[in-house]
Enzyme design. Sequence first.
Site, mmCIF file in Angstrom:
data_model
loop_
_atom_site.group_PDB
_atom_site.id
_atom_site.type_symbol
_atom_site.label_atom_id
_atom_site.label_comp_id
_atom_site.label_asym_id
_atom_site.label_seq_id
_atom_site.Cartn_x
_atom_site.Cartn_y
_atom_site.Cartn_z
ATOM 1 N N SER A 1 0.843 -1.201 0.000
ATOM 2 C CA SER A 1 0.000 0.000 0.000
ATOM 3 C C SER A 1 0.879 1.252 0.000
ATOM 4 O O SER A 1 1.822 1.340 0.789
ATOM 5 C CB SER A 1 -0.876 -0.007 1.253
ATOM 6 O OG SER A 1 -1.594 1.190 1.339
ATOM 7 N N CYS B 1 -8.864 0.742 10.682
ATOM 8 C CA CYS B 1 -10.007 0.170 9.975
ATOM 9 C C CYS B 1 -11.094 -0.259 10.947
ATOM 10 O O CYS B 1 -12.247 -0.352 10.593
ATOM 11 C CB CYS B 1 -9.567 -1.053 9.176
ATOM 12 S SG CYS B 1 -7.909 -0.916 8.575
HETATM 13 N N1 PLP Z 1 -3.165 -4.804 5.080
HETATM 14 C C1 PLP Z 1 -2.694 -4.295 6.215
HETATM 15 C C2 PLP Z 1 -1.863 -5.157 7.117
HETATM 16 C C3 PLP Z 1 -2.978 -2.972 6.576
HETATM 17 O O1 PLP Z 1 -2.518 -2.481 7.724
HETATM 18 C C4 PLP Z 1 -3.781 -2.191 5.699
HETATM 19 C C5 PLP Z 1 -4.163 -0.804 6.068
HETATM 20 O O2 PLP Z 1 -4.483 -0.503 7.192
HETATM 21 C C6 PLP Z 1 -4.237 -2.775 4.500
HETATM 22 C C7 PLP Z 1 -3.906 -4.080 4.229
HETATM 23 C C8 PLP Z 1 -5.079 -2.015 3.527
HETATM 24 O O3 PLP Z 1 -4.364 -1.058 2.801
HETATM 25 P P1 PLP Z 1 -5.145 0.005 1.926
HETATM 26 O O4 PLP Z 1 -5.573 1.093 2.860
HETATM 27 O O5 PLP Z 1 -4.171 0.465 0.893
HETATM 28 O O6 PLP Z 1 -6.312 -0.693 1.310
#
Ligand code: PLP
Length: 377
Positions: free
Chosen positions: A199, A324
């Site tokens: 990301s 999230c």
């Molecule tokens: N995977 C992990 C471990 C993360 O911490 C995050 C974001 O918080 C994501 C995936 C998702 O990333 P994006 O915000 O680019 O969708």
Amino acid sequence: MNNIIYLDNNATTKIDSDVLEVMLPYLKEDYGNPSSIYSFGKSVKDKITDARRNVAKLINAKEDEIIFTSCASESNVTAIMSATKEYPDKRHIITTSVEHASIMETMKYLENNGYRITYLEVDSNGKLNLDELKKSITSDTLLIAVQMANNEIGNIYPIEEIGKIAKDNNILFHTDSVQAVGKIKIDVEKLNINTLSISGHKIHAPKGIGVLYVKSNTPYHQLIFGHQEKNRRGGTENVPYIIGLGKAVEKILLDDYKESKRLQLLRDKLEQEILNNIDDVVIYGDKENRMPSTTSIAFKGVSAEVLMLRLEAFGIYVSTGSACNSEIAEPSHVLTSLKADLENYSPIRISLSKYTTEEDIDTFIKSLINIINMIRK
Ligand code: PLP
């Protein structure tokens, strides 16, 4: 906002000003479409190629193994759904109980659609038991999905060993490397990974740009139809963001992980000072294999929410779980998986970045000690 101390870099990071600078022309005068064959488009396409080369170099991949996406959530979902489409007869997937929501929710969706999902448990330090992983493999197992590093407790998982297990059993292997990339060295060749996600906004590029690495010869099923990204992901390329990501990665390559060493010293100092000055503290996670920039720490009898709000009053930002999940009042699935005493020890997460200074940490520690003393009185 001025004078804030931002210690929530696992949620998102500040855009590097050099990243912003290289992006701006592509939001203004250089607005050509990279698919156009005249020079106004071609020069844009060349810049995308440069960015792709940088990303490939960062993880020791080949350029055509890199697909730009809109975010790591898209990359995660695509990797999993692609595997199910390519091998429709296999109906079992192995993952962990501490994955990011984009993986967890995809697994739930698949479970509701006839798949069998094994969620590997972790111990109280968040560690996985690889014997459990081996035991759960069946002839029907399609995919193993295990993150490289956890966003809440910072654990680094044994990806090389898991990659070997997957390869020996002819199973696809996906890893979410969002929290690890840029902080620990990743060599996809060595790790036997089929697909991996990245990301932009966790490495000082903007939100809304991601990468899906797909190893050559890994069966791949396109989900967003269209011709871009070599017929693997349709949609006109997000030119400024891709170029910004390329710059962020270039800076990581130049730094060659010196910054990670600085962060580790700073994080260790932070933990030590806290332990020296505050009683009844618990640090969550695997002390040996942990991201250099993360600490998940709890103070007996002090609610993480109250602590977070008190710190905010001093202009200090930490989190109580993953961004999230912060709208959900319950403890996160990661913390519940540890089976920790969250009633008495609810943790705040402190995560550092290249912009975190020693002075920030000193100020934070002072404020923290005062606040905890006040609350405990
Ligand atoms: N995977 C992990 C471990 C993360 O911490 C995050 C974001 O918080 C994501 C995936 C998702 O990333 P994006 O915000 O680019 O969708």
